[in-house]
Design a protein around this motif. Structure first.
Motif, mmCIF file in Angstrom:
data_model
loop_
_atom_site.group_PDB
_atom_site.id
_atom_site.type_symbol
_atom_site.label_atom_id
_atom_site.label_comp_id
_atom_site.label_asym_id
_atom_site.label_seq_id
_atom_site.Cartn_x
_atom_site.Cartn_y
_atom_site.Cartn_z
ATOM 1 N N HIS A 20 -33.712 -31.375 1.520
ATOM 2 C CA HIS A 20 -33.978 -32.478 1.073
ATOM 3 C C HIS A 20 -32.774 -33.440 0.375
ATOM 4 O O HIS A 20 -31.730 -32.640 0.394
ATOM 5 C CB HIS A 20 -35.057 -32.300 -0.008
ATOM 6 C CG HIS A 20 -34.820 -31.433 -1.001
ATOM 7 N ND1 HIS A 20 -34.585 -30.206 -0.842
ATOM 8 C CD2 HIS A 20 -34.691 -31.843 -2.576
ATOM 9 C CE1 HIS A 20 -34.253 -29.924 -2.223
ATOM 10 N NE2 HIS A 20 -34.309 -30.720 -3.410
ATOM 11 N N HIS A 26 -31.764 -34.342 -2.355
ATOM 12 C CA HIS A 26 -31.240 -34.168 -3.791
ATOM 13 C C HIS A 26 -29.895 -33.897 -3.711
ATOM 14 O O HIS A 26 -29.399 -33.064 -2.750
ATOM 15 C CB HIS A 26 -32.167 -33.035 -4.464
ATOM 16 C CG HIS A 26 -33.489 -33.774 -4.761
ATOM 17 N ND1 HIS A 26 -34.544 -33.019 -5.611
ATOM 18 C CD2 HIS A 26 -33.927 -35.089 -5.090
ATOM 19 C CE1 HIS A 26 -35.632 -33.585 -5.598
ATOM 20 N NE2 HIS A 26 -35.275 -35.167 -5.628
ATOM 21 N N HIS A 53 -28.410 -30.506 -2.609
ATOM 22 C CA HIS A 53 -28.456 -30.318 -1.328
ATOM 23 C C HIS A 53 -27.619 -31.025 -0.260
ATOM 24 O O HIS A 53 -27.570 -30.516 1.133
ATOM 25 C CB HIS A 53 -29.842 -30.311 -1.099
ATOM 26 C CG HIS A 53 -30.867 -29.237 -1.925
ATOM 27 N ND1 HIS A 53 -31.029 -27.956 -2.063
ATOM 28 C CD2 HIS A 53 -31.144 -29.909 -3.202
ATOM 29 C CE1 HIS A 53 -31.635 -27.644 -3.184
ATOM 30 N NE2 HIS A 53 -31.769 -28.439 -3.992
ATOM 31 N N HIS A 101 -42.336 -31.290 -2.589
ATOM 32 C CA HIS A 101 -41.020 -31.611 -3.671
ATOM 33 C C HIS A 101 -40.459 -32.821 -3.557
ATOM 34 O O HIS A 101 -40.448 -33.709 -4.697
ATOM 35 C CB HIS A 101 -40.147 -30.613 -3.551
ATOM 36 C CG HIS A 101 -38.809 -30.734 -4.216
ATOM 37 N ND1 HIS A 101 -38.888 -30.463 -5.626
ATOM 38 C CD2 HIS A 101 -37.581 -30.794 -4.053
ATOM 39 C CE1 HIS A 101 -37.559 -30.774 -6.139
ATOM 40 N NE2 HIS A 101 -36.599 -30.756 -5.392
ATOM 41 N N ASP A 140 -37.676 -26.507 -1.081
ATOM 42 C CA ASP A 140 -38.407 -26.245 -2.733
ATOM 43 C C ASP A 140 -39.791 -25.754 -2.385
ATOM 44 O O ASP A 140 -40.396 -25.794 -3.278
ATOM 45 C CB ASP A 140 -38.119 -27.570 -3.403
ATOM 46 C CG ASP A 140 -36.809 -27.421 -4.115
ATOM 47 O OD1 ASP A 140 -35.461 -27.013 -3.499
ATOM 48 O OD2 ASP A 140 -36.812 -27.737 -5.211
HETATM 49 ZN ZN ZN Z 1 -34.497 -30.932 -5.400
#
Ligand code: ZN
Length: 308
Positions: free
Chosen positions: A100, A102, A105, A184, A203
């Protein structure tokens, strides 16, 4: 059903026991490349050692190409993760995908050379367009080391994009990426290595409690996603954070937890109680079984909004 749930409860209790110390002095969010280890014939990982803002980094190694999964926080971590990919791959082609968008990551992607092909779901592209660097700014304010690591970090454009699934032939092994919808985050992507029965679950199924991190996150959808993960019958789950799991225990643990939240919250709503009242009552019902109260409240609020 009961055994995996009790297991996850025991683990939550352990997290509670260690979290006050960890909260005072979080180690710097550096990917420790010396931890690289093989977990199956084609897959190696660099474990996060459960350090906050460090992801579990994955490498899937085929005869002709290597796929890297998640970058670490910022270009410095991304460069270290890339160095390992080069050592593992020699002159093989390199691909990169993230679970994802974020920061820990995804925001190391710019350290990879232009010859590395970045693969993104269209949902990830939408997440970047909608939220940009908001979370990176939040992380940067938490500590000087975060700010340093995230300096000049920015999202890299996809070289390959896909809507639902993307099957990548690495030579002797395939990696299948699937866009999982809003769990998530809306851009959640799983990577399934069928030859080794290894699932990079992002996640979606971990030891820690699930985080409803997006305004689009849906509890009903998350439960449906868990069925999809279980149908793969993974032998090993590599979550995006925390220890790797054998079998499907993380999936059944999450299912039991989310089902309980859904049912308790729906009862609160049917009794005419407000969302805040539901958070208080359901939180009390979980007690020590759910030490991360913020994550629990996020799940309850989603359940409340979705309850009929
Ligand atoms: Zn995350």
């Amino acid at each position: 059903m009961r055994a995996p749930f009790m297991m996850i409860i025991a683990v939550f209790a352990l997290v509670t026991a260690v979290s006050p110390l960890a909260a005072q002095t979080p180690p710097p969010p550096i990917v420790k490349t010396e931890g690289l280890r093989q977990i199956s014939p084609h897959v190696q990982i660099i474990p996060d050692n459960s350090v906050p803002l460090v992801p579990n980094v994955g490498y899937v190694i085929g005869d002709k190409a290597v796929l890297v999964i998640d970058t670490g926080l910022g270009p410095r971590n991304g460069a270290a993760v890339y160095d390992v990919a080069q050592k593992l791959g020699g002159g093989k082609s390199l691909y990169l995908v993230t679970t994802h968008v974020h920061p820990e990551h995804d925001l190391g992607a710019q350290a990879f050379p232009a010859t590395t092909k970045l693969i993104r779901s269209t949902d990830q592209v939408k997440d970047i367009a909608e939220f940009g660097l908001q979370l990176a700014e939040v992380f940067a304010k938490r500590s000087p080391i975060n700010a340093e690591l995230l300096k000049d970090a920015d999202f890299r454009k996809a070289d390959i994009s896909f809507a639902h699934d993307y099957d990548l032939d690495l030579g002797g092994v395939h990696a299948k990426m699937t866009a999982m919808g809003a769990n998530h985050t809306a851009g959640d992507t799983i990577i399934w290595i069928d030859a080794d029965r290894v699932l990079f679950a992002g996640d979606l199924a971990m030891r820690a409690q699930p985080a409803f991190a997006s305004p689009h996150s849906s509890l009903a959808h998350w439960l449906a996603s868990l069925d999809q993960l279980e149908a793969l019958k993974p032998a090993i789950i590599v979550p995006s954070h925390g220890p790797t799991g054998e079998g499907t225990g993380f999936i059944s643990g999450y299912r039991a937890y989310l089902n309980e939240i859904r049912d308790r919250t729906a009862a609160e709503k049917h009794a005419g109680h407000s969302a805040d009242e539901a958070v208080a009552t359901v939180t009390a019902a979980f007690g020590d079984r759910a030490p991360d109260k913020a994550r629990l409240a996020g799940a309850i609020k989603a359940a409340y909004a979705e309850a009929q």
